[in-house]
Structures are given as C-alpha cells and as structure tokens.
Enzyme design. Sequence first.
Site, PDB file in Angstrom:
ATOM      1  N   PRO A 190       0.796  -1.161   0.073  1.00 44.08           N
ATOM      2  CA  PRO A 190      -0.182  -0.137  -0.159  1.00 44.08           C
ATOM      3  C   PRO A 190       0.791   1.446   0.255  1.00 44.08           C
ATOM      4  CG  PRO A 190       0.219  -0.503   2.204  1.00 44.08           C
ATOM      5  CD  PRO A 190       0.507  -2.156   1.580  1.00 44.08           C
ATOM      6  N   MET A 191       0.620   2.180  -0.929  1.00 46.54           N
ATOM      7  CA  MET A 191       1.374   3.237  -0.800  1.00 46.54           C
ATOM      8  C   MET A 191       0.096   4.733  -1.325  1.00 46.54           C
ATOM      9  SD  MET A 191       4.756   2.006  -3.639  1.00 46.54           S
ATOM     10  CE  MET A 191       3.356   0.628  -4.484  1.00 46.54           C
ATOM     11  N   GLN A 199      -6.069  -1.323   3.303  1.00 45.31           N
ATOM     12  CA  GLN A 199      -5.339  -1.145   4.580  1.00 45.31           C
ATOM     13  C   GLN A 199      -6.444  -0.462   4.545  1.00 45.31           C
ATOM     14  OE1 GLN A 199      -1.622   1.044   4.236  1.00 45.31           O
ATOM     15  NE2 GLN A 199      -0.931  -1.110   5.358  1.00 45.31           N
ATOM     16  N   CYS A 257       3.237   3.193   9.080  1.00 44.88           N
ATOM     17  CA  CYS A 257       3.478   4.235   9.153  1.00 44.88           C
ATOM     18  C   CYS A 257       3.936   5.361  10.378  1.00 44.88           C
ATOM     19  CB  CYS A 257       2.091   4.822   8.504  1.00 44.88           C
ATOM     20  SG  CYS A 257       2.206   6.467   7.310  1.00 44.88           S
ATOM     21  N   LYS A 292      -0.076  -4.668   8.970  1.00 43.59           N
ATOM     22  CA  LYS A 292       1.319  -4.770   8.692  1.00 43.59           C
ATOM     23  C   LYS A 292       2.638  -3.526   9.533  1.00 43.59           C
ATOM     24  CE  LYS A 292       3.767  -2.657   4.143  1.00 43.59           C
ATOM     25  NZ  LYS A 292       4.441  -1.782   4.853  1.00 43.59           N
ATOM     26  N   ARG A 299       7.503   0.845  -3.562  1.00 44.19           N
ATOM     27  CA  ARG A 299       8.128   2.357  -4.694  1.00 44.19           C
ATOM     28  C   ARG A 299       8.908   1.416  -5.713  1.00 44.19           C
ATOM     29  NH1 ARG A 299       6.529   4.074  -0.702  1.00 44.19           N
ATOM     30  NH2 ARG A 299       5.436   5.919  -0.486  1.00 44.19           N
TER      31      ARG A 299
END
Length: 342
Positions: free
Chosen positions: A20-21, A73, A103, A142, A237
């Site tokens: 997830p980005m 997410q 995060c 995560k 990425r």
Amino acid sequence: MNTQTPQTDQPSPWRFCIAPMMDWSDHHCRYFWRLISRQALLYTEMVTTGALLHGDRDRFLHYNADEHPVALQLGGSDTGELAQCAKLAEQWEYDEVNLNCGCPSDRVQSGRFGACLMAEPQLVADCVKAMRDACELPVTVKHRIGIDDMESYSKLVDFVSTIAEAGCEVFIVHARKAWLNGLSPKENREIPPLNYLWVYRLKQDFPDLQIVINGGITTLEACETHLAQVDGVMLGREAYHNPWRLAEVDARLFGMDNPAHSRDDVVGALLPYVERELAKGTHLNHITRHILGLYQGVPGARKFRRHLSENAYKPDAGINVLTTACQLVRETLEHTRPPAVA
C-alpha cells in the site's frame, strides 16, 4: 502456536505482494499492475476509519473486478470503527483487510494509529479481534520491526505473539525500525538499517504464522532469496517506479504464464480501460501518472515520460496523448536499432 492457516504445498497467497502506497496505489494504478502480473496480491492506499465512515465511501472503496486479489488497508485504533470498516471490506468483496501499524508520519501518530501502535500490542490485539469478529476475511497486520528505543528482538516477539493470540495469522514486516520523532516518512524508509535476520527469526519462532518480508527489496533475485526463509515478499516503490519488474513474477515465483510479453502489450491492454475512464470523465493524467516508469531503461523512455507529463494533464487530453507517447518510443527504437547486415 495454533492458527487456522492450513499448511499445504500450495504457495502462500502472500507469496508476492505490492505494498500500500499513499497517493500511488489507487484503483487506476492497481488495474495497470494487474495487466503485468495476475498473481501479485495488491493493496489499496491506507484508508482511515474516519474517512471511510464519514467520507465518500464509494471513492475510497471502489476498485475494478480485475484487481482481485486485492486487500483493503485500514488506519485506525478504535475497535468499533475498525469492526465497521472490516465489515464494509467484506461487503465490497475485498479479499483481505489489513491494519496499518507501520506508517510513521506525524498525521498518523496524531490519530493514534500507524507505527505508534507498536507500543500498544494489546490494543492492536483488541482491534484485530474486533475486526475478525465482524467479518470472515483474513485480518492481517503490517508493521515495523520496532519503533524508537525498541532495541530487542524479544519486544518484536511480544508484539507478534500478543496479536497472534487474537487470531491474526499473517504479519507483513517492514524490516526497519521507525523513528517517530526526528525522521520524515521518506527518511524512515531509507535511514534505519534493514534487519532481515529478525524477520527470518520470526518465521522460525512462529512456523504456523504467515510471515511476509518488506523493505529494500528491488529484484526478483532478492525475492527468491527471501522466499527461502519466509512465506512472502512485498515490493513497494520499486514496483511503482519500475513496473516492468513485475513482468516475470508470475513465471518465476508462481510457475505460471506471464500475462504480458512486452511493454507494448501492456499499453494495448490498458487502452480500452483508458477509453472507458475518459468517457466517465476521468482526467487522463490520473491514469498515466502511474505508468511513467513502464519503459524505464528502454531507448525513448524519457520522451515517453515527457510527452505524458506535458500533455496528459490538459483538460482536453485524449487517448491520442498516450498513443503518441508510445509512438515516440517506437520511433526511437527504430533509430537506435543496428542496420541489417546485407
């Protein structure tokens, strides 16, 4: 430690994942990735519980049916809100719901979710239990290998074991610590040293859990090395900046045919999607911004990126902008091809 995950000879559903980005892994991007790999497990951007419960639900939950398998997410720490959102994930037929405990941004910390939750394993366990009680989907977590002054492997074990007791069977582990003060999110992806050995040890100590490794992975060779130690790998990425890296995932990691044999195949498969989206009022650059790296390393790649960047954002940009960008690559290849031998 007992879990419900059956042990078989089949590859783990988490064998290869794309992370997830934020601002990147939206439904346009995921559709594009799916044209290159059918087997990769895709993750949405992190969606906060507040945004999902009080915002534009369709916007946050929409995806294309071709994206499966796809996981939602969530960011949050309120058990009731997470339970409601997990139920929504099930109603929208996602394949998994994932809780973000990794995060490190200030905004996330102020909302008491993300990496700061690693300091509260029992709260995370309560959140996981509430989500599991609310839906039948796999509920996964995560996280990092630690935060701030968490220096010992035993603290990581405590975190994982506490949450596993609540029924979580899948842990996606970013093999870096997160510093909640002093480092930006970008710096937290690069400065804390990678510690893959701790993730390997987790799999050894929790053989019944699914352990997925994340962080600093850029090649399929590295994926294969990690898969000798853990159940799955997650690229971030690198998959975005160099998406053609995914082209051999299905064959090399799953023993299945790759869906695309050339970059041009991918664009050809994407064009009908672009036409449908343009007809619905989608701006072209909302799609093409995700494919700028497709021709990375190919003569003409810079012309491709430049043409899209300079034209796709215009209000009247149509599909011809994309086809012209591809034509620039083909023309460059023709000019760089060695002459035929008589």
